[in-house]
Design an enzyme around this catalytic site. Structure first.
Site, mmCIF file in Angstrom:
data_model
loop_
_atom_site.group_PDB
_atom_site.id
_atom_site.type_symbol
_atom_site.label_atom_id
_atom_site.label_comp_id
_atom_site.label_asym_id
_atom_site.label_seq_id
_atom_site.Cartn_x
_atom_site.Cartn_y
_atom_site.Cartn_z
ATOM 1 N N PHE A 129 0.860 -1.178 0.000
ATOM 2 C CA PHE A 129 0.000 0.000 0.000
ATOM 3 C C PHE A 129 0.895 1.225 0.000
ATOM 4 O O PHE A 129 1.736 1.385 0.881
ATOM 5 C CB PHE A 129 -0.919 0.033 1.230
ATOM 6 C CG PHE A 129 -1.830 1.230 1.238
ATOM 7 C CD1 PHE A 129 -2.983 1.248 0.475
ATOM 8 C CD2 PHE A 129 -1.526 2.347 1.997
ATOM 9 C CE1 PHE A 129 -3.819 2.365 0.460
ATOM 10 C CE2 PHE A 129 -2.351 3.460 2.001
ATOM 11 C CZ PHE A 129 -3.501 3.461 1.226
ATOM 12 N N ASP B 218 9.297 2.733 0.957
ATOM 13 C CA ASP B 218 8.134 3.411 1.504
ATOM 14 C C ASP B 218 8.149 3.144 3.009
ATOM 15 O O ASP B 218 7.770 2.063 3.465
ATOM 16 C CB ASP B 218 6.859 2.860 0.861
ATOM 17 C CG ASP B 218 5.590 3.499 1.406
ATOM 18 O OD1 ASP B 218 5.653 4.105 2.496
ATOM 19 O OD2 ASP B 218 4.536 3.367 0.761
ATOM 20 N N LYS C 91 3.357 10.385 8.052
ATOM 21 C CA LYS C 91 2.698 9.957 9.277
ATOM 22 C C LYS C 91 3.345 10.535 10.539
ATOM 23 O O LYS C 91 3.137 11.694 10.854
ATOM 24 C CB LYS C 91 2.600 8.428 9.321
ATOM 25 C CG LYS C 91 1.589 7.864 8.315
ATOM 26 C CD LYS C 91 1.318 6.413 8.530
ATOM 27 C CE LYS C 91 0.318 5.848 7.521
ATOM 28 N NZ LYS C 91 -1.065 6.233 7.783
#
Length: 393
Positions: A124, A210, A239
């Site tokens: 993702f 990522d 994040k």
């Protein structure tokens, strides 16, 4: 738009690992904005950073130099493999920048045909067009037109297919999460990450990591790939970098970013003064022996206890996965139902994930008492799941 399947919980306020609903119900929050509130809710250091900057300057755009940008970029490069940073507003924008950077690198080297980017099943990378094509999850790509050219997926753990892909003459980059988040908390073995680095170096292929979810201290080191003793060429982070404030960053070596010249990329809000102030405060707090040491201590306790629950409830917990405080439990019962039982019966908030997993993503400063409480609540949820399964049999 009706694109969210929201839980029946109306949130009001939070403090640390606690979240309160508007009806006053208190929850132990082991979701934390999906691995975003690295220091928990309403951390005083972040509150002060917002207040101080809000009274000075919010936004001017990148047509001017923003001192906070340079200061945070210095912190990031000093603490990583990278030489340069591009600031974004989110993780998916950081991934988008990473994909563009990789292709531009080969174009700058006189090989514009090298556009192929290989990702992995279960990945993702966000919701922009490039990001959904890089991950290629059908539930995110269907209905949005033809697939974008140059994106391919490999099966997690298929070493021969990976070797063949890297050897392809048009291969530009490999994109991977060192520890998958949404895909079921699968951690790529350190030996595989080191082997990936060697293979990519042999063929002039770039590595994009990522670390939007697994980076910024969540693994027990500042960056998850540090456990393997290697580094990528490009990395997307976000994040916890903002501790709950929207911020992302694409980090790269000077060589990998050689094609990103004036006008090649940009952002109106990326790197704005308010985001930089909060990001700098969050980074300085997380990149400390106290926080990283706590992650390893609490993660060790949780993993030990969770393996104990797995032995006692093999009819509920099939596997314990992840690294640091990115913990996954592969379940026998439906993961969404289990999340609901934990929330409604035990007031414990946990996240979902692929491969029928639930994720525990507590703040990095979770205390040992809070960790014990989480285990107690999980144990009671497992007992409830077992009872429900027997009743349904």
């Amino acid at each position: 738009m009706g694109v969210y399947n929201r839980a029946p919980l109306e949130v009001d306020r939070g403090r640390g690992a606690r979240l309160w609903a508007t009806d006053g119900t208190e929850y132990l929050d082991c979701v934390q904005g999906i691995s975003t509130n690295g220091l928990g809710h309403a951390h005083p250091v972040l509150i002060e950073a917002v207040k101080e900057q809000a009274e000075k300057l919010w936004h001017v755009s990148n047509i001017f130099k923003i001192p906070g940008q340079e200061e945070l970029a210095d912190r990031l490069t000093e603490s990583s493999f990278a030489d340069v940073v591009f600031f974004t507003n989110s993780g998916t924008e950081a991934v988008e920048c990473a994909l563009k950077t990789a292709r531009k690198y080969h174009a700058a080297n006189g090989q514009p045909e090298r556009i192929d980017i290989y990702g992995f099943d279960g990945a993702f990378h966000g919701r922009t067009y490039g990001a959904i094509n890089a991950a290629a999850n059908p539930s995110y790509t269907e209905g949005f037109g033809p697939k974008m050219q140059g994106f391919h997926q490999l099966k997690w753990g298929d070493h021969e297919a990976l070797k063949a892909a890297i050897a392809e003459p048009n291969c530009a980059a490999i994109i991977v999460e060192p520890v998958q988040g949404e895909g079921g908390c699968r951690a790529m073995p350190d030996v595989c990450l080191r082997g990936l680095r060697e293979l990519c170096d042999q063929h002039g292929v770039l590595i994009i990591f990522d670390e939007v979810q697994c980076g910024m201290g969540r693994s027990g080191k500042l960056w998850a790939h540090e456990w393997a003793g290697m580094a990528p060429d490009i990395m997307a982070v976000a994040k916890a970098l903002g501790g709950g404030f929207p911020i992302g960053a694409c980090l790269a070596t000077t060589e990998a970013a050689k094609g990103m010249t004036v006008g090649a990329h940009g952002s109106t809000f990326g790197g704005n003064p308010l985001a930089m102030a909060v990001g700098l405060a969050a980074f300085n707090a997380i990149n400390s022996d106290a926080i990283l040491g706590n992650v390893n201590e609490i993660a060790g306790y949780l993993k030990q206890q969770l393996h104990g629950l797995k032995e006692r409830f093999p009819d509920v917990i099939e596997d314990v996965r992840g690294k640091g405080l990115l913990i996954g439990l592969k379940l026998v019962p439906n993961n969404r139902e289990f999340m609901g039982w934990a929330r409604d019966e035990q007031h414990l908030l946990i996240a979902g994930g692929g491969d029928n997993c639930v994720r525990m993503l507590p703040p990095l400063n979770l205390t040992l008492d809070e960790a014990r409480e989480a285990i107690e609540k999980l144990e009671r949820t497992c007992e409830s799941a077992r009872s429900k399964a027997k009743a349904a049999a």
